[in-house]
Design a protein around this motif. Sequence first.
Motif, mmCIF file in Angstrom:
data_model
loop_
_atom_site.group_PDB
_atom_site.id
_atom_site.type_symbol
_atom_site.label_atom_id
_atom_site.label_comp_id
_atom_site.label_asym_id
_atom_site.label_seq_id
_atom_site.Cartn_x
_atom_site.Cartn_y
_atom_site.Cartn_z
ATOM 1 N N SER A 182 31.559 31.917 38.953
ATOM 2 C CA SER A 182 32.116 31.155 40.074
ATOM 3 C C SER A 182 32.642 32.067 41.183
ATOM 4 O O SER A 182 33.153 31.581 42.190
ATOM 5 N N GLY A 183 32.555 33.383 40.962
ATOM 6 C CA GLY A 183 33.003 34.324 41.980
ATOM 7 C C GLY A 183 34.437 34.778 41.822
ATOM 8 O O GLY A 183 35.004 35.375 42.742
ATOM 9 N N LYS A 184 35.032 34.523 40.644
ATOM 10 C CA LYS A 184 36.427 34.896 40.395
ATOM 11 C C LYS A 184 36.499 36.003 39.353
ATOM 12 O O LYS A 184 35.581 36.189 38.557
ATOM 13 N N ASP A 185 37.624 36.700 39.344
ATOM 14 C CA ASP A 185 37.890 37.692 38.317
ATOM 15 C C ASP A 185 38.596 37.026 37.134
ATOM 16 O O ASP A 185 39.184 35.946 37.274
ATOM 17 N N PHE A 186 38.548 37.690 35.986
ATOM 18 C CA PHE A 186 39.034 37.083 34.744
ATOM 19 C C PHE A 186 39.955 38.043 34.011
ATOM 20 O O PHE A 186 39.664 39.233 33.878
ATOM 21 N N MET A 187 41.071 37.516 33.536
ATOM 22 C CA MET A 187 42.056 38.278 32.768
ATOM 23 C C MET A 187 42.252 37.570 31.431
ATOM 24 O O MET A 187 42.770 36.456 31.385
ATOM 25 N N ALA A 188 41.824 38.212 30.348
ATOM 26 C CA ALA A 188 41.870 37.582 29.032
ATOM 27 C C ALA A 188 42.903 38.253 28.148
ATOM 28 O O ALA A 188 43.129 39.465 28.220
ATOM 29 N N ASP A 189 43.529 37.455 27.300
ATOM 30 C CA ASP A 189 44.332 38.012 26.219
ATOM 31 C C ASP A 189 43.381 38.696 25.244
ATOM 32 O O ASP A 189 42.186 38.390 25.193
ATOM 33 N N ILE A 242 39.952 24.064 38.361
ATOM 34 C CA ILE A 242 40.390 25.428 38.668
ATOM 35 C C ILE A 242 39.195 26.317 39.004
ATOM 36 O O ILE A 242 39.213 27.059 39.986
ATOM 37 N N ILE A 243 38.160 26.235 38.194
ATOM 38 C CA ILE A 243 37.003 27.110 38.396
ATOM 39 C C ILE A 243 36.325 26.846 39.737
ATOM 40 O O ILE A 243 35.815 27.769 40.390
ATOM 41 N N GLU A 244 36.335 25.600 40.187
ATOM 42 C CA GLU A 244 35.669 25.257 41.449
ATOM 43 C C GLU A 244 36.561 25.433 42.668
ATOM 44 O O GLU A 244 36.110 25.259 43.808
ATOM 45 N N ASP A 245 37.819 25.795 42.466
ATOM 46 C CA ASP A 245 38.743 26.018 43.578
ATOM 47 C C ASP A 245 38.446 27.368 44.217
ATOM 48 O O ASP A 245 38.727 28.423 43.629
ATOM 49 N N THR A 246 37.898 27.366 45.404
ATOM 50 C CA THR A 246 37.480 28.608 46.062
ATOM 51 C C THR A 246 38.651 29.446 46.572
ATOM 52 O O THR A 246 38.458 30.595 46.986
ATOM 53 N N THR A 247 39.874 28.884 46.537
ATOM 54 C CA THR A 247 41.031 29.665 46.981
ATOM 55 C C THR A 247 41.615 30.523 45.857
ATOM 56 O O THR A 247 42.469 31.373 46.102
ATOM 57 N N ILE A 248 41.153 30.282 44.642
ATOM 58 C CA ILE A 248 41.650 31.033 43.487
ATOM 59 C C ILE A 248 40.835 32.318 43.338
ATOM 60 O O ILE A 248 39.608 32.294 43.341
ATOM 61 N N GLN A 249 41.521 33.436 43.169
ATOM 62 C CA GLN A 249 40.831 34.722 43.045
ATOM 63 C C GLN A 249 40.711 35.222 41.609
ATOM 64 O O GLN A 249 39.825 36.019 41.307
ATOM 65 N N LEU A 250 41.626 34.760 40.743
ATOM 66 C CA LEU A 250 41.608 35.233 39.357
ATOM 67 C C LEU A 250 42.071 34.119 38.431
ATOM 68 O O LEU A 250 42.956 33.336 38.787
ATOM 69 N N VAL A 251 41.462 34.072 37.250
ATOM 70 C CA VAL A 251 41.873 33.137 36.207
ATOM 71 C C VAL A 251 42.340 33.941 35.005
ATOM 72 O O VAL A 251 41.646 34.867 34.548
ATOM 73 N N ALA A 252 43.519 33.604 34.482
ATOM 74 C CA ALA A 252 44.055 34.235 33.278
ATOM 75 C C ALA A 252 43.961 33.254 32.118
ATOM 76 O O ALA A 252 44.149 32.045 32.304
ATOM 77 N N SER A 253 43.680 33.778 30.909
ATOM 78 C CA SER A 253 43.505 32.874 29.767
ATOM 79 C C SER A 253 43.991 33.492 28.466
ATOM 80 O O SER A 253 43.729 34.664 28.182
#
Length: 389
Positions: A141-148, A113-124
């Motif tokens: 990795s150049g993505k935005d992050f959304m954390a609980d 997931i982290i290396e997928d350049t098409t992903i803009q945000l990761v939620a966790s």
Amino acid sequence: MEYGRRNFLTKGVSSVAGIAAASMIPTSLFGQNLPTISQLQEIVIKPQKRSTPKHTIRFSVIGLNHGHIYGMVNSLLDGGGTLVAVYAKEPDLLQSFTKRYPQATIAKSEDEIIEDTTIQLVASASIPVERAPLGIRVMKSGKDFMADKPGIVTLEQLREVKQVQKETQRIYSITYSERLANPASVQAGKLVQDGAIGKVVQLIGLGPHRMRPKSRPDWFFEPDRAGGILCDIGSHQCDQFLYYTNSKQAEVSFAQTGNFNIPDYPDYQDFGDMSVRSKHATGYIRIDWFTPEGLGTWGDGRTFILGTEGYIEMRKYIDITGREGGNHLFLVNQKETKYYDCSNVYMPYGEQLVTDVVERTETAMTQGHCFLAAELAITAQEMAFQLNT
């Protein structure tokens, strides 16, 4: 001395006589000189017609250790996001998630997931202590992050997260759901911003929860992994204090924690309270795990916002006086007394965050606010006086 004694006895007898006389006065007379109070107005807020979100993003999920992930995903989907993939180490959690969201591809690793350049945000919603290290990898990795929440559990983690966020200019958003995912809280924000209660000078936030140890994983009872009661649940209240008082800087006045009723987990805390303040407002926060089984929900969460011209009370999850459901808000000011059923209030956080990802703005939450709320909660946890229970 004798004069003082006689004087005391005389006054004492007079006081007793006065109390006896007062007890014979009809209580209805005490309010005769008060102005007439308007009748309670009950308002049911109607659903708003929403247009299609302006933007869309591709996002994925890593970590399913808390059920909050479902609310987080739903807010992104409603806000224009497209769920692409999910990764979790626990097969049972993964099965439940993919049953609800069959469109999500199961990734073989975090790296996929982290290396997928098409992903803009990761939620966790991974185990709390793991969220900041994951967020750092995501931002790098150049993505935005959304954390609980709690999105960060130590001051050392906070320093590193802030440094990487500054270097990468990526978004590190913590989902303080008691405000961002609660309709009454959203309505309260509108009323405060409209000046309905004047200048806000204090917030009291009460966050009771029900304790059912058998339903909780082992990590939940380990403060080093879960963050501790003030760092974890208290972060909700710190966020609300900053938001409703419009405070950009704040500090912790005092904090204390204790374990009163869970002897099987001596390191755990089932009670905590703290006080915070900015230059123009104060806040008191109390968190506990003492919700009794007789209550019809997991906790009677209540928030009181005091202003110079009135006050607001939110009963977010239940009204024990008899109104059904949650999302109750009461407003009293110089002109009126109102009750709002906020169930239909639109919660804009997901759509705002999607917009921020695309436009590089801060409409959902400023980065400074996000980090300061975390800092207050962590600081309180680390400095808390340990009650002798």
